[in-house]
Design a protein around this motif. Structure first.
Motif, PDB file in Angstrom:
ATOM      1  N   VAL A  75       0.858  -1.177   0.000  1.00  7.20           N
ATOM      2  CA  VAL A  75       0.000   0.000   0.000  1.00  7.20           C
ATOM      3  C   VAL A  75       0.900   1.235   0.000  1.00  7.20           C
ATOM      4  O   VAL A  75       1.819   1.320   0.807  1.00  7.20           O
ATOM      5  CB  VAL A  75      -0.909   0.005   1.243  1.00  7.20           C
ATOM      6  N   PRO A  76       0.659   2.198  -0.891  1.00  4.75           N
ATOM      7  CA  PRO A  76       1.495   3.399  -0.891  1.00  4.75           C
ATOM      8  C   PRO A  76       1.374   4.155   0.424  1.00  4.75           C
ATOM      9  O   PRO A  76       0.382   4.014   1.139  1.00  4.75           O
ATOM     10  CB  PRO A  76       0.923   4.240  -2.038  1.00  4.75           C
ATOM     11  N   ARG A 136      -1.760   6.318   1.161  1.00  8.89           N
ATOM     12  CA  ARG A 136      -2.976   5.564   1.462  1.00  8.89           C
ATOM     13  C   ARG A 136      -2.880   4.917   2.834  1.00  8.89           C
ATOM     14  O   ARG A 136      -3.877   4.740   3.525  1.00  8.89           O
ATOM     15  CB  ARG A 136      -3.207   4.487   0.410  1.00  8.89           C
ATOM     16  N   LYS A 164      -5.802   5.513   5.316  1.00  9.31           N
ATOM     17  CA  LYS A 164      -6.709   4.406   5.604  1.00  9.31           C
ATOM     18  C   LYS A 164      -6.350   3.639   6.869  1.00  9.31           C
ATOM     19  O   LYS A 164      -7.176   2.898   7.387  1.00  9.31           O
ATOM     20  CB  LYS A 164      -6.702   3.422   4.422  1.00  9.31           C
ATOM     21  N   VAL A 165      -5.110   3.761   7.326  1.00 12.64           N
ATOM     22  CA  VAL A 165      -4.713   2.994   8.509  1.00 12.64           C
ATOM     23  C   VAL A 165      -4.363   3.913   9.675  1.00 12.64           C
ATOM     24  O   VAL A 165      -4.914   3.784  10.768  1.00 12.64           O
ATOM     25  CB  VAL A 165      -3.527   2.057   8.184  1.00 12.64           C
TER      26      VAL A 165
END
Ligand SMILES: Nc1ncnc2c1ncn2[C@@H]1O[C@H](COP(=O)(O)OP(=O)(O)OP(=O)(O)O)[C@@H](O)[C@H]1O
Ligand SMILES: [Mg+2]
Lengths: 258, 358
Positions: B250-251, B254, B258-259
């Motif tokens: 995951v880039p 992101r 998202k995390v």
């Protein structure tokens, strides 16, 4: 699917501290390679250089080449993000995403990288959880948070998450170090199944485990505290455990160390 | 082995002890007893000495309580328990000292504010009401506060959030150090200075006072608070989660979106709400930049507005009984406004916080 890894002249640094020195080895596809060696000799560091996670650490720097089927991971035009999609990783401590449900944890790698249809996702999640031997335990509570699982279940959840994105190589850093014998056995069986499809590298402190699951074993050591770790030898697991070519390996395996 | 180390020990042997683990102890009601005795002593002494101030009585009682607890406990239970009891009682004393002003403030505000606080007060402005007479309401000020604070949050929250993300996730080297330094400096800006700064801009460009200008000044005060609290929250997100996400390919952006942010969202919300609570009570920039009015003006971009703290100050200055009542009622409205925001923030934090359990 599975790919061969060719490492040549690889050194890794933390700032100015050299953690591993001039490592060269080949990891065969569709097989399990185990890394053993004393604590602090650079096994985790080396593992992390294989999917460019080492440079995530502040000050982390790598010299040398890692070829994945003839493609150098450290070539200047290679995107580390696509390397990590090809070479997956399971960490020593289970680390499910606390904000996500079990389902979302497994789907995370796919969802965060692109859009998928719901039914497609559900299929992949089920397949991955079955692959990680976790499906039967969690199929009734896929919407519950992943952090509510036991340690061993969490670790298998992380394995499911890693294999859901279909990597070609799977790196595992002491995946069983916090697990009971039954979960350990489940994960070892799983490794046996996964090697049909992936190239697997596993770091372990458990000699029996290395002997049980791996086809080839690499022994790392360091000359003294503060010195960089080196690869001492890599060979068929049977040879390493019965008749290693270096005395230090035999000493380490038989517990006659120092 | 342990015998040998015991004898080498140079500390004097402990006082003779019985062989059981249980020692003598004061009865459970003893703290209450000590409290009663020390209050009685303090009141007695205070009356005899003819002290007027109840403060002195209270402090004396607290002192007696601590001394009494220590002597009694060390006589009966021993030194360590005595220290434990003293630490406990000092904590209780400090807790009471902290809570008493708060409780009395709430008590006074509710008691005096509730008198004129009703539906009419909340829905009418001061238009056409002479300041010293009864009547009128707080609606125009409430609207002003909601709009100015809302606008300020709209500016400050994203800026603060992004700055914190930069500092924690990307910032290395001199630029990050410089940003941290300026955020620290900004934390110390008095609100009147922020107001004067914008006033000079306002005069330079020949702008009229408006809620918008006030909101800009409030945003300046709010940004550093948001940065600091968000930074702390982001630092609490374990690195393992970032690595887990990165290792999935995951880039980084992101991963953050998202995390990292979802994991910290509860704490971030609380921090933003606290920053809002801090600026909701600012008067100085409002006086300079929003100017104040008795009329309803719901357009923050054009013309003078009022706000709750400004209204309180204005009503208090009039100096009649009716205006005092209105000031207290407006104070109550302001406290309720902040309290409701706080509860909302806690609700969000609890709802969004990482879930545990099955
Ligand atoms: N983040 C870091 N910053 C600086 N030095 C580090 C960092 N991580 C590891 N090191 C150093 O690099 C060397 C190798 O560490 P590494 O974690 O790879 O060892 P390991 O073989 O995995 O040990 P273990 O079996 O205990 O996990 C050690 O000397 C360690 O101190
Ligand atoms: Mg390690």
């Amino acid at each position: 699917m599975a790919k061969r890894i060719d490492v040549s002249g690889l050194s890794a640094f933390y700032g100015t501290h050299k953690a591993i020195d001039d490592i060269s080895m080949t990891v065969e596809p569709r097989s399990v390679t185990a890394f053993i060696g004393p604590s602090g000799c650079g096994k985790s560091t080396f593992l992390r250089t294989l999917n460019r996670m080492h440079e995530v650490t502040p000050g982390g720097r790598v010299e040398g080449k890692v070829l994945l089927d003839d493609e150098n991971l450290y070539a200047s035009n290679v995107d580390p993000v696509s390397v990590r999609r090809t070479v997956g990783m399971v960490f020593q401590r289970p680390n499910p995403f606390p904000t996500m449900s079990i389902f979302d944890n497994v789907a995370a790698g796919l969802r965060l990288n692109g859009s998928y249809k719901k039914s497609e996702l559900a299929d992949i999640v089920e397949k991955s959880l079955k692959g990680a031997n976790l499906w039967n335990e969690v199929k009734d509570r896929l919407n519950k948070p992943g952090s509510g699982l036991s340690g061993g279940q969490q670790q298998r959840l992380c394995i499911a998450r890693a294999i859901a994105v279909e990597p070609q190589v799977l790196l595992m850093d002491e995946p069983c170090s916090a697990l009971d014998p039954i979960s350990t056995l489940a994960i070892e069986d799983l490794i046996g199944e996964l090697k049909e499809r992936f190239t697997i590298v596993i770091v372990t402190h458990n000699m029996q485990q290395a002997a049980r699951v791996s086809d080839r074993t690499a022994f790392f050591n360091l000359a003294a505290v503060g010195q960089p770790g080196k690869l001492i030898e890599i060979d068929e697991t049977e040879r390493i455990f019965s008749n290693p070519s270096v005395q230090a390996t035999e000493d380490y395996i038989s517990g006659r160390f120092g | 082995m342990s015998q040998a180390t015991m004898t080498q020990d140079t500390t004097p042997a402990p006082a003779p002890r019985t062989n059981t683990l249980a020692g003598k102890s004061l009865p459970r009601w003893s703290p209450i007893g000590f409290a009663a005795v020390s209050i009685a002593l303090a009141v007695g002494l205070g009356t005899v000495a003819g002290w007027q101030s109840k403060m002195q009585w209270g402090l004396l009682a607290a002192l007696f309580f601590v001394v009494l607890t220590y002597t009694a406990a060390s006589a009966v239970e021993g030194k360590r328990q005595a220290k434990d009891r003293v630490a406990t009682s000092v904590m209780w004393v400090c807790f009471i000292l902290a809570v008493v002003p708060l409780a009395s403030l709430l008590w006074t505000t509710v008691g005096r504010g509730i008198k004129v606080l009703d539906g009419y007060f909340l829905t009418h402005s001061m238009a056409g009401v002479p300041g010293f007479e009864a009547g009128g309401g707080v609606y125009h000020a409430l609207i002003g506060t909601v709009e100015q604070v809302g606008l300020a949050t709209l500016f400050a929250a994203p800026i603060g959030l992004l700055t914190a993300v930069y500092l924690v996730e990307y910032g290395r080297g001199t630029l990050a150090k410089a940003v941290t330094f300026f955020v620290d400096v900004m934390t110390g800006i008095p609100s009147i200075v922020a107001g004067l700064f914008l006033l000079s801009i306002m005069l330079m460009f020949k702008l009229q006072p408006s809620g918008f200008m006030g909101a800009l000044a409030l945003a300046i005060l709010m940004v550093p608070v948001v940065v600091r609290s968000t930074e702390e929250m982001l630092k609490l997100v374990p690195n393992e989660l970032r690595e887990a996400s990165l290792a999935l390919g995951v880039p980084k952006w992101r991963t953050i979106l998202k995390v990292v942010l979802p994991t910290a969202i509860g704490g971030i919300t609380t921090g933003v709400m606290l920053a809002i609570a801090r600026i909701a009570g600012e008067t100085a920039p409002i006086m300079l930049l929003v100017f104040g009015t008795q009329l309803i003006n719901s357009n923050p971009f054009d013309g003078a507005q009022s706000s709750l703290p400004f209204y309180i100050w204005e009503q208090y200055r009039v100096g009649s009984d009716a205006s005092y009542d209105r000031a207290w009622a407006a104070a109550l409205v302001l406290i309720a406004f902040v309290m409701i925001l706080n509860l909302v923030a806690r609700g969000i934090a609890r709802w969004k916080a990482p879930k545990t359990g099955r």
